[in-house]
Design an enzyme around this catalytic site. Sequence first.
Site, PDB file in Angstrom:
ATOM      1  N   CYS A 173       0.832  -1.223   0.000  1.00 30.30           N
ATOM      2  CA  CYS A 173       0.000   0.000   0.000  1.00 30.30           C
ATOM      3  C   CYS A 173       0.860   1.264   0.000  1.00 30.30           C
ATOM      4  CB  CYS A 173      -0.925   0.009   1.208  1.00 30.30           C
ATOM      5  SG  CYS A 173      -1.851  -1.506   1.389  1.00 30.30           S
ATOM      6  N   HIS A 197      -9.074   3.691  -1.369  1.00 28.17           N
ATOM      7  CA  HIS A 197      -7.702   3.211  -1.207  1.00 28.17           C
ATOM      8  C   HIS A 197      -7.313   2.259  -2.343  1.00 28.17           C
ATOM      9  CE1 HIS A 197      -4.039   1.918   0.585  1.00 28.17           C
ATOM     10  NE2 HIS A 197      -4.497   1.008   1.419  1.00 28.17           N
TER      11      HIS A 197
HETATM   12  N1  COA Z   1     -16.549   2.006   3.874  1.00 24.18           N
HETATM   13  C1  COA Z   1     -17.810   2.420   3.601  1.00 24.18           C
HETATM   14  N2  COA Z   1     -18.693   1.683   2.909  1.00 24.18           N
HETATM   15  C2  COA Z   1     -18.253   0.508   2.425  1.00 24.18           C
HETATM   16  C3  COA Z   1     -16.957   0.042   2.644  1.00 24.18           C
HETATM   17  C4  COA Z   1     -16.091   0.848   3.406  1.00 24.18           C
HETATM   18  N3  COA Z   1     -14.855   0.446   3.655  1.00 24.18           N
HETATM   19  N4  COA Z   1     -16.817  -1.153   2.041  1.00 24.18           N
HETATM   20  C5  COA Z   1     -17.990  -1.424   1.441  1.00 24.18           C
HETATM   21  N5  COA Z   1     -18.860  -0.423   1.675  1.00 24.18           N
HETATM   22  C6  COA Z   1     -20.269  -0.362   1.276  1.00 24.18           C
HETATM   23  C7  COA Z   1     -20.482  -0.700  -0.189  1.00 24.18           C
HETATM   24  O1  COA Z   1     -20.536   0.458  -0.992  1.00 24.18           O
HETATM   25  C8  COA Z   1     -21.834  -1.383  -0.150  1.00 24.18           C
HETATM   26  O2  COA Z   1     -22.835  -0.390  -0.045  1.00 24.18           O
HETATM   27  P1  COA Z   1     -24.260  -0.562  -0.782  1.00 24.18           P
HETATM   28  O3  COA Z   1     -24.873  -1.801  -0.175  1.00 24.18           O
HETATM   29  O4  COA Z   1     -24.976   0.700  -0.454  1.00 24.18           O
HETATM   30  O5  COA Z   1     -23.933  -0.742  -2.229  1.00 24.18           O
HETATM   31  C9  COA Z   1     -21.819  -2.141   1.160  1.00 24.18           C
HETATM   32  O6  COA Z   1     -20.916  -1.414   1.998  1.00 24.18           O
HETATM   33  C10 COA Z   1     -21.358  -3.571   1.058  1.00 24.18           C
HETATM   34  O7  COA Z   1     -20.238  -3.595   0.203  1.00 24.18           O
HETATM   35  P2  COA Z   1     -19.398  -4.906  -0.092  1.00 24.18           P
HETATM   36  O8  COA Z   1     -18.484  -4.600  -1.226  1.00 24.18           O
HETATM   37  O9  COA Z   1     -20.312  -6.083  -0.218  1.00 24.18           O
HETATM   38  O10 COA Z   1     -18.554  -5.051   1.243  1.00 24.18           O
HETATM   39  P3  COA Z   1     -17.630  -6.237   1.622  1.00 24.18           P
HETATM   40  O11 COA Z   1     -18.172  -6.816   2.875  1.00 24.18           O
HETATM   41  O12 COA Z   1     -17.343  -7.149   0.463  1.00 24.18           O
HETATM   42  O13 COA Z   1     -16.249  -5.471   1.923  1.00 24.18           O
HETATM   43  C11 COA Z   1     -14.684  -4.704   3.540  1.00 24.18           C
HETATM   44  C12 COA Z   1     -16.126  -4.623   2.999  1.00 24.18           C
HETATM   45  C13 COA Z   1     -14.565  -3.717   4.677  1.00 24.18           C
HETATM   46  C14 COA Z   1     -14.387  -6.118   4.037  1.00 24.18           C
HETATM   47  C15 COA Z   1     -13.694  -4.351   2.382  1.00 24.18           C
HETATM   48  O14 COA Z   1     -13.964  -3.056   1.954  1.00 24.18           O
HETATM   49  C16 COA Z   1     -12.254  -4.477   2.822  1.00 24.18           C
HETATM   50  O15 COA Z   1     -11.695  -5.559   2.779  1.00 24.18           O
HETATM   51  N6  COA Z   1     -11.603  -3.369   3.218  1.00 24.18           N
HETATM   52  C17 COA Z   1     -10.225  -3.385   3.683  1.00 24.18           C
HETATM   53  C18 COA Z   1      -9.292  -3.214   2.527  1.00 24.18           C
HETATM   54  C19 COA Z   1      -7.862  -3.439   2.948  1.00 24.18           C
HETATM   55  O16 COA Z   1      -7.552  -4.314   3.720  1.00 24.18           O
HETATM   56  N7  COA Z   1      -6.966  -2.640   2.386  1.00 24.18           N
HETATM   57  C20 COA Z   1      -5.562  -2.741   2.679  1.00 24.18           C
HETATM   58  C21 COA Z   1      -5.272  -2.096   3.974  1.00 24.18           C
HETATM   59  S1  COA Z   1      -3.682  -2.456   4.623  1.00 24.18           S
END
Ligand code: COA
Length: 388
Positions: free
Chosen positions: A87, A336
Amino acid sequence: MREVAIIGIGMTQFGELWEKSFRDLVAEAGIKAISDAGIEGEKIDAMYIGGMSTGRFIGQEHVAPLAVEVAGLQDLHIPAVRVEAACASGGVAMHQAYIAVASGMYDFVVVGGAEKMTDVVGGEATNILASAADREWEAFFGATFPGLYALMAKYHMHKYGTTQEQLAMVAVKNHYNGSMNPKAQFKRKITVEDVLKSPMVAEPLHLLDCSPITDGASAVILAPLDKAKEYTDKIVKIKASALACDTLSLHGRKRFDSLPAAVHAGKKAYEMAEIKPEDVDLAEVHDCFTIAEIIAIEDLGFVEKGKGGKATEEGLTSLNGEIPVNTSGGLKSKGHPVGATGIAQINEIVLQLRGEAEQRQIKDAKIGLAHNVGGSGGTAVVHILEVV
Ligand code: COA
């Protein structure tokens, strides 16, 4: 070493961009930066492109010549290098480009970062991201990034009394800031209650404590300070560029309430810039999870160790606080796209220092800091910029 300036910036929309290819994103960010600088393509001496895992996200490696091709610079045969540091790929690309210009090797350099993450399903994105942790000893056993940062959050809460609400307040602040950033993935404001009611991802981190999966690209143009004047009267100088590394694994660290690489990079950057943390007017920090911002503001010396949660609650890091943090919305709300993040942070600082951040503008901002982290802190890079 020569002094180095940023003469142009460019960035795509961040979000789920199904209608745009990786190639489109790289081209758009690069062209925007080149036209912002008002420089002819033929003047470009080199390119550095940050990308974490283009091979696994979109099946495309060897993206440096792709960037040369989309910029139409293939006949000049300029050198182009892809930089990978998870990242922190964007921030490390910036560091390498800074060294290249400061050393006198190249004059005009494009530094970009791009990632297209939403073409794979969620679980696969988590698995690809986990390749930036220790695959053998962490990811293999299910310790993906939400899990690793959850461990840090638990430890911070246990040791310093940081609360779940204070973590949520980081997300609330960053979504508020992001609501004023047209390029942000999420422009909706949220409340502490929204965060606490959102699904649990890795206890104590809820969905709204996490940065999202994002597509996007960003680019900047570097030049020697003495040549920058020919291109812009809003010169932003790179006062410091510092990179530090640590163990790849979280369990290999001596402490869990801090990212020692970030502390080290921060100290080196302050020394190089000959400033103190209190001289910084605003900062973009790596809030991949809400706990990461709390640890970052402590590691960078903006607040005492253990006081990051309280400081957030008291508004120290809000837009009108003493040290506004993540005015862009941060990784949390702006999005991100891992390889692009470090360069997008630089974009925001430059916008602020030029006085072009519109509704989220910090008054009289002169010095800004960008803090970009790879993985759970194996790599950290800090840049300090100043408007001349
Ligand atoms: N913040 C705000 N909203 C979020 C979000 C976030 N981080 N992630 C997803 N959403 C929203 C989506 O837009 C969707 O909204 P909608 O229903 O209105 O369309 C809903 O939440 C569900 O989205 P979805 O894609 O199914 O979520 P998910 O459960 O597959 O993924 C996380 C959510 C948090 C697990 C994923 O974003 C993630 O893994 N984030 C971390 C990324 C990471 O690790 N980066 C590296 C860092 S070192």
